[in-house]
Motif scaffolding. Structure first.
Motif, PDB file in Angstrom:
ATOM      1  N   VAL A  10      -1.803  -2.872  -5.890  1.00  0.00           N
ATOM      2  CA  VAL A  10      -2.602  -2.253  -6.946  1.00  0.00           C
ATOM      3  C   VAL A  10      -1.696  -1.315  -7.734  1.00  0.00           C
ATOM      4  CG1 VAL A  10      -4.557  -0.745  -7.460  1.00  0.00           C
ATOM      5  CG2 VAL A  10      -4.702  -2.378  -5.568  1.00  0.00           C
ATOM      6  N   GLN A  11      -1.699  -1.463  -9.054  1.00  0.00           N
ATOM      7  CA  GLN A  11      -0.905  -0.600  -9.909  1.00  0.00           C
ATOM      8  C   GLN A  11      -1.753   0.582 -10.381  1.00  0.00           C
ATOM      9  OE1 GLN A  11       2.212  -1.077 -10.365  1.00  0.00           O
ATOM     10  NE2 GLN A  11       2.623  -3.241  -9.999  1.00  0.00           N
ATOM     11  N   ILE A  12      -1.073   1.647 -10.794  1.00  0.00           N
ATOM     12  CA  ILE A  12      -1.781   2.790 -11.362  1.00  0.00           C
ATOM     13  C   ILE A  12      -2.571   2.326 -12.579  1.00  0.00           C
ATOM     14  CG2 ILE A  12      -1.473   4.987 -12.582  1.00  0.00           C
ATOM     15  CD1 ILE A  12       0.891   5.568 -10.788  1.00  0.00           C
ATOM     16  N   GLU A  30       3.248  12.181   2.388  1.00  0.00           N
ATOM     17  CA  GLU A  30       1.813  12.456   2.393  1.00  0.00           C
ATOM     18  C   GLU A  30       0.970  11.187   2.394  1.00  0.00           C
ATOM     19  OE1 GLU A  30       1.589  15.040  -1.113  1.00  0.00           O
ATOM     20  OE2 GLU A  30       1.354  16.741   0.252  1.00  0.00           O
ATOM     21  N   THR A  31       1.572  10.084   2.738  1.00  0.00           N
ATOM     22  CA  THR A  31       0.860   8.803   2.718  1.00  0.00           C
ATOM     23  C   THR A  31      -0.379   8.822   3.612  1.00  0.00           C
ATOM     24  OG1 THR A  31       2.979   7.714   2.336  1.00  0.00           O
ATOM     25  CG2 THR A  31       1.144   6.320   3.044  1.00  0.00           C
ATOM     26  N   TRP A  32      -0.257   9.446   4.776  1.00  0.00           N
ATOM     27  CA  TRP A  32      -1.355   9.445   5.749  1.00  0.00           C
ATOM     28  C   TRP A  32      -2.604  10.128   5.206  1.00  0.00           C
ATOM     29  CZ3 TRP A  32      -3.737  13.863   7.501  1.00  0.00           C
ATOM     30  CH2 TRP A  32      -3.088  15.079   7.256  1.00  0.00           C
ATOM     31  N   LYS A  33      -2.482  10.958   4.190  1.00  0.00           N
ATOM     32  CA  LYS A  33      -3.605  11.744   3.674  1.00  0.00           C
ATOM     33  C   LYS A  33      -4.519  10.966   2.737  1.00  0.00           C
ATOM     34  CE  LYS A  33      -0.895  16.063   3.699  1.00  0.00           C
ATOM     35  NZ  LYS A  33      -0.440  17.212   2.864  1.00  0.00           N
ATOM     36  N   ARG A  34      -4.084   9.833   2.235  1.00  0.00           N
ATOM     37  CA  ARG A  34      -4.770   9.176   1.130  1.00  0.00           C
ATOM     38  C   ARG A  34      -5.868   8.228   1.588  1.00  0.00           C
ATOM     39  NH1 ARG A  34      -3.965  12.342  -2.769  1.00  0.00           N
ATOM     40  NH2 ARG A  34      -4.453  10.673  -4.256  1.00  0.00           N
ATOM     41  N   SER A  54       0.860  -1.190   0.000  1.00  0.00           N
ATOM     42  CA  SER A  54       0.000   0.000   0.000  1.00  0.00           C
ATOM     43  C   SER A  54       0.893   1.237   0.000  1.00  0.00           C
ATOM     44  CB  SER A  54      -0.899  -0.012   1.243  1.00  0.00           C
ATOM     45  OG  SER A  54      -1.764   1.100   1.251  1.00  0.00           O
ATOM     46  N   TYR A  55       0.600   2.190  -0.911  1.00  0.00           N
ATOM     47  CA  TYR A  55       1.508   3.327  -1.058  1.00  0.00           C
ATOM     48  C   TYR A  55       0.787   4.479  -1.749  1.00  0.00           C
ATOM     49  CZ  TYR A  55       1.826   2.005  -5.989  1.00  0.00           C
ATOM     50  OH  TYR A  55       1.520   1.713  -7.295  1.00  0.00           O
ATOM     51  N   HIS A  56       1.368   5.665  -1.674  1.00  0.00           N
ATOM     52  CA  HIS A  56       0.863   6.862  -2.336  1.00  0.00           C
ATOM     53  C   HIS A  56       1.302   6.798  -3.802  1.00  0.00           C
ATOM     54  CE1 HIS A  56       0.159  10.968  -3.475  1.00  0.00           C
ATOM     55  NE2 HIS A  56       0.014  11.425  -2.243  1.00  0.00           N
ATOM     56  N   HIS A  57       0.347   6.579  -4.699  1.00  0.00           N
ATOM     57  CA  HIS A  57       0.692   6.311  -6.098  1.00  0.00           C
ATOM     58  C   HIS A  57       1.407   7.481  -6.765  1.00  0.00           C
ATOM     59  CE1 HIS A  57      -2.031   2.606  -6.969  1.00  0.00           C
ATOM     60  NE2 HIS A  57      -1.560   2.593  -5.729  1.00  0.00           N
ATOM     61  N   ARG A  58       0.954   8.685  -6.531  1.00  0.00           N
ATOM     62  CA  ARG A  58       1.558   9.829  -7.214  1.00  0.00           C
ATOM     63  C   ARG A  58       2.948  10.151  -6.664  1.00  0.00           C
ATOM     64  NH1 ARG A  58      -1.911  13.484  -6.049  1.00  0.00           N
ATOM     65  NH2 ARG A  58      -0.698  14.668  -4.514  1.00  0.00           N
ATOM     66  N   ASN A  59       3.101  10.097  -5.348  1.00  0.00           N
ATOM     67  CA  ASN A  59       4.373  10.505  -4.734  1.00  0.00           C
ATOM     68  C   ASN A  59       5.421   9.401  -4.686  1.00  0.00           C
ATOM     69  OD1 ASN A  59       3.069  12.905  -4.278  1.00  0.00           O
ATOM     70  ND2 ASN A  59       3.348  12.902  -2.064  1.00  0.00           N
ATOM     71  N   ASP A  60       4.978   8.170  -4.468  1.00  0.00           N
ATOM     72  CA  ASP A  60       5.923   7.118  -4.084  1.00  0.00           C
ATOM     73  C   ASP A  60       5.960   5.927  -5.036  1.00  0.00           C
ATOM     74  OD1 ASP A  60       6.551   8.615  -1.778  1.00  0.00           O
ATOM     75  OD2 ASP A  60       4.794   7.804  -0.750  1.00  0.00           O
TER      76      ASP A  60
END
Length: 233
Positions: free
Chosen positions: A91-93, A127-131, A62-68
């Motif tokens: 899950v991929q973009i 910014e992971t916590w925001k998603r 699990s990760y921030h797709h745009r940032n990480d």
């Protein structure tokens, strides 16, 4: 350490080759790989050494797709392909249409991506916590249902995570549902490492805890992505 570029030498990412702290497009990677192999020796191989006799688990990342995305690709290449200590189920973009209804997205995550995984690893950047999707993925991971068994849970703080002390983190800037489960002992949190034995150990311990400790899934589910300096209930 460069906080923006994963520090590793000599393997391909998605269209990229990582050499030290630099990222090089594969259009010029072939010669570089040959030169790297000449230095590394024949026992190293194109993708480096692998671990043997290591129990592999199905891991949802699990990760921030745009940032990480760069770190997620790096993590998968290093530990699922290079060292072969896990099987990636993230899950991929583009895998899920963001215009679908919230309940539909949650069901797809749960039934398509989490059903066969046994451990969820959360890569924690700035910014992971925001998603909201990360909150949903954690919630679905630790929920025991008729069709999906509960997964183990752990978090890894990326080098991009903002802090002054490398041995501390601010709990309001990691996913709140992860934090609740660190508090109850169901999850653990760690600094970034490239050591496959360490990663394998963390994953296996999370796998064992999933049947030994009851998780805390009480945090109110995110409705939207959040903003600000830290989460609030």
């Amino acid at each position: 350490m460069d906080n923006k570029t994963p520090p590793f030498s000599g393997f391909r990412g998605r269209g990229l080759l990582f050499i030290g702290h630099k990222i090089i497009h594969t259009s010029i990677a072939t010669q570089l790989e040959k030169e790297y192999l000449m230095c590394a020796g024949p026992s190293f191989g194109l993708l480096g050494p692998t671990l043997s006799n290591t129990k592999r688990h199905n891991v949802f990342v699990s990760y921030h797709h745009r940032n990480d995305q760069q770190y997620r690709d790096y993590f998968e290449n290093l530990f699922a392909r290079h060292h072969d200590i896990m099987i990636s189920k993230s899950v991929q973009i583009g895998d899920i249409d963001p215009n679908l209804k919230t309940d539909t997205i949650r069901q797809i995550i749960r039934d398509r991506h989490l059903r066969t995984s046994s451990v969820t690893v959360v890569l924690i950047g700035s910014e992971t916590w925001k998603r909201k999707h990360i909150d949903w993925e954690i919630a679905a991971s630790i929920r025991e249902t008729q069709y999906n068994s509960r997964s183990g849970l752990l978090g890894i703080l990326l080098p991009t995570y903002p802090r002054n002390n490398p041995n501390k983190y601010y709990h309001k800037t990691i996913p709140p549902r992860l934090y609740d489960n660190i508090n109850c002992g169901f999850a653990t949190i760690h600094n970034w490492t490239e050591d496959p034995n360490t990663i394998s150990s963390w994953i296996h311990e999370a796998f064992k805890r999933r049947t030994q400790i009851r998780p805390d899934n009480s945090f109110p589910s995110f409705v939207n992505n959040r903003s600000g300096d830290g989460w609030q209930k």
